[in-house]
Design a protein around this motif. Structure first.
Motif: not given
Length: 114
Positions: A20-30
């Protein structure tokens, strides 16, 4: 300076938390100008949550706090990404997830305000 807090009535294992940490870290770039480099995350699992008077299925409440602002189209994309992540990783239906956004002009860090 984004912060994402995720509360759920389900258990989150350490392995799942890392995903979750990794995926949310990527999603915040939206959100323009935001990146994992300044992202703070928190996870609270096994919280007593009820939605529509029920707690017999997975539920999540996600809060995203931002220094600055973004437009509603960006928030639409972010909400879609978060619900996709929680559906994929925790099997929580998007209809069981609330996402709240909070924008601020004042944000403190490292002993002073930005």
């Amino acid at each position: 300076m984004p912060y994402i807090s995720t509360k759920t009535n389900l258990e989150i294992t350490k392995e799942k938390e890392n995903v979750l940490k990794q995926k949310l870290g990527k999603a915040i770039e939206l959100i323009p100008g935001k990146s994992e480099a300044w992202l703070m995350l928190s996870f609270e699992d096994k919280v007593n949550l009820y939605f529509k008077g029920q707690s017999d299925q997975g539920i999540a409440f996600v809060e995203i706090k931002l220094f600055g602002s973004a437009n509603s189209g960006i928030y639409d994309k972010m909400t879609a990404a978060i619900t996709d992540i929680l559906k994929e990783e925790l099997s929580i239906a998007p209809s069981q997830i609330y996402v709240r956004y909070e924008e601020t002009k004042n944000w403190g860090w490292n002993g002073s305000n930005l």
